[in-house]
Design a protein around this motif. Structure first.
Motif, PDB file in Angstrom:
ATOM      1  N   LEU A 192       0.854  -1.194   0.000  1.00 17.01           N
ATOM      2  CA  LEU A 192       0.000   0.000   0.000  1.00 17.01           C
ATOM      3  C   LEU A 192       0.888   1.241   0.000  1.00 17.01           C
ATOM      4  N   ASP A 193       1.213   1.699  -1.183  1.00 14.34           N
ATOM      5  CA  ASP A 193       2.038   2.891  -1.372  1.00 14.34           C
ATOM      6  C   ASP A 193       1.101   4.039  -1.747  1.00 14.34           C
ATOM      7  N   PRO A 194       0.880   5.006  -0.858  1.00 16.27           N
ATOM      8  CA  PRO A 194      -0.059   6.084  -1.209  1.00 16.27           C
ATOM      9  C   PRO A 194       0.373   6.867  -2.443  1.00 16.27           C
ATOM     10  N   THR A 197      -1.087   5.998  -5.910  1.00 17.57           N
ATOM     11  CA  THR A 197      -2.432   6.434  -6.307  1.00 17.57           C
ATOM     12  C   THR A 197      -2.419   7.780  -7.027  1.00 17.57           C
ATOM     13  N   ARG A 198      -1.275   8.454  -7.050  1.00 19.31           N
ATOM     14  CA  ARG A 198      -1.229   9.790  -7.654  1.00 19.31           C
ATOM     15  C   ARG A 198      -1.497   9.758  -9.153  1.00 19.31           C
ATOM     16  N   SER A 243     -11.513  11.170   4.416  1.00 18.86           N
ATOM     17  CA  SER A 243     -10.330  11.163   3.548  1.00 18.86           C
ATOM     18  C   SER A 243     -10.662  11.373   2.073  1.00 18.86           C
ATOM     19  N   ILE A 247      -8.771  14.135  -0.280  1.00 24.48           N
ATOM     20  CA  ILE A 247      -7.914  13.827  -1.436  1.00 24.48           C
ATOM     21  C   ILE A 247      -8.148  14.848  -2.539  1.00 24.48           C
ATOM     22  N   LEU A 254      -0.063  13.253   0.746  1.00 22.87           N
ATOM     23  CA  LEU A 254      -0.167  11.799   0.809  1.00 22.87           C
ATOM     24  C   LEU A 254      -0.952  11.315   2.025  1.00 22.87           C
ATOM     25  N   ARG A 257      -4.518  10.193   1.265  1.00 23.12           N
ATOM     26  CA  ARG A 257      -4.446   8.997   0.426  1.00 23.12           C
ATOM     27  C   ARG A 257      -4.151   7.761   1.267  1.00 23.12           C
ATOM     28  N   GLN A 258      -3.226   7.902   2.208  1.00 23.14           N
ATOM     29  CA  GLN A 258      -2.953   6.754   3.064  1.00 23.14           C
ATOM     30  C   GLN A 258      -4.125   6.469   3.995  1.00 23.14           C
ATOM     31  N   GLN A 261      -6.490   4.480   2.121  1.00 23.04           N
ATOM     32  CA  GLN A 261      -6.018   3.097   1.978  1.00 23.04           C
ATOM     33  C   GLN A 261      -6.311   2.294   3.240  1.00 23.04           C
TER      34      GLN A 261
END
Length: 393
Positions: A192-194, A197-198, A243, A247, A254, A257-258, A261
């Motif tokens: 899970l790398d925020p 999602t970019r 959240s 966003i 970030l 975004r996290q 997630q």
């Protein structure tokens, strides 16, 4: 003295055989590190054409991190995971001699990669062979399938496919979505790398966030909910309600975004833990398979309508949802619809070109999907479905 017996909850909490979830670490670093931990060295990467077209997106970052350990790429999996795409990717992975699958993308990519994994387990090299493999796997669901192939998933949306053991695959000829299920279809590891999602268009990202909200809300309202799934579901509603708008308000941050997630992870934990989805999901499957509506958008459209229809039987339960959404004085369905409209995503069937003439057919198709049997308010016929489709129109 008369003693009153305490009612004891009964049910189950299912836990998928997933080794680990890595969060907050760049996918370009986390994926190779996880491969080293697993002792695998030949990665076959799956993704979509839209991510492949980017010059510096999450797919490019993962490929750079893998370097020579990447032995092949299939970067044109289409929406709703068509059967033909699965077979093509499986044959390419087999020819490349891969020992691990790396899925970079949203739910369609990850679900397709689960089915690729199944094809590799059973040696399936055609659509017919894949269907036969699915039947064999279902017949011995608790048995270990042949082969050791597993998945590392690096999601770029909030669909949560990386946390489930079901692969939703579409028969494009019939316009029907079916599923293959086995405990070990769930990816062995999730990153899970925020930042990943970019590259996802904002409307797509927040609509898949509403898909996660659908998991949470239907999980909370499920007749098979239990105290553990309740904990996950309400936490997810709160996290996603705050959240998702954040966003859009601060796209470079970030943090939201996290948070989304984590909300998505909590929401799907309610469903995989034993709470079931309901009519919103069933209608969404029909909208996706037969009308091509993305799954995130199906939840944006259907969830408020289904909550409204179900409120006749679970208004007390929905009161907690309203509280989690920030206003216990208003109905949950109304607050959910307001959240969707505030995100600027499709909120009605009309927004996706569905006409009133389409509703009977949509109801007939939705009636056949299993989540319809688990809805809190019993759905006895397609006519019942037309009632809440009217709310969504």
């Amino acid at each position: 003295m008369v003693m009153t017996a305490t009612e004891i909850a009964t049910g189950h909490l299912s836990i998928n055989p997933q080794d680990r979830v890595i969060f907050g670490m760049p996918a370009a670093e986390a994926v190779p590190a996880e491969m080293a931990r697993q002792g695998v060295s030949r990665a076959f990467v799956t993704s979509t054409a839209s991510l492949a077209r980017l010059s510096e997106g999450p797919l490019q970052a993962v490929l750079a991190g893998l370097g020579a350990t990447c032995v092949g790429v299939h970067d044109h999996i289409r929406a709703h995971s068509p059967e033909e795409d699965v077979v093509e990717a499986a044959n390419a992975a087999r020819a490349a001699g891969a020992d691990v699958l790396v899925a970079v993308g949203g739910g369609s990519v990850i679900d397709a990669t689960k089915a690729v994994q199944m094809c590799l387990w059973f040696g399936a090299d055609s659509v017919d062979a894949m269907r036969e493999a699915g039947a064999r796997m279902a017949a011995a669901r608790e048995a270990e399938p042949g082969g050791a192939m597993r998945i590392i998933a690096a999601p770029t949306t909030l669909s949560a496919a990386e946390f489930t053991s079901t692969a939703g695959i579409t028969d494009t000829a019939r316009g029907v979505k079916g599923g293959y299920t086995h405990p070990r279809l769930v990816p062995r590891a999730v990153v899970l790398d925020p930042a990943a999602t970019r590259a996802t268009p904002p409307a797509l990202l927040v609509s898949t966030g509403m898909r996660a909200m659908d998991h949470a809300a239907e999980g909370w309202c499920s007749p098979t909910a239990n105290p553990m799934t309740d904990m996950f579901a309400l936490a997810a509603v709160k996290a996603l309600a705050s959240s998702l708008p954040a966003i859009l308000a601060a796209p470079d941050d970030l943090g939201p975004r996290q948070a989304a997630q984590f909300g998505m992870w909590q929401a799907i934990s309610a469903l995989t833990g034993g709470a079931g989805s309901g009519a919103s999901h069933a209608a969404g499957y029909a909208l996706g398979a037969a009308f091509g509506v993305p799954h995130g958008e199906t939840s944006c459209i259907m969830l408020p309508a289904v909550l409204r229809w179900n409120s006749e039987v679970n208004a007390d339960r929905q009161q907690a949802l309203a509280e989690a959404l920030g206003d216990p004085a208003r109905p949950a369905w109304e607050l959910m619809g307001e959240l969707v409209r505030g995100l600027g995503v499709p909120s009605t069937l009309r927004d996706k070109g569905i006409t009133r003439e389409d509703l009977p057919r949509l109801a007939e198709l939705a009636f056949d999907y299993a989540p319809m049997r688990r809805n809190p308010r019993p759905v006895g016929s397609p006519r019942d479905i037309e009632e809440f489709l009217d709310h969504a129109f």
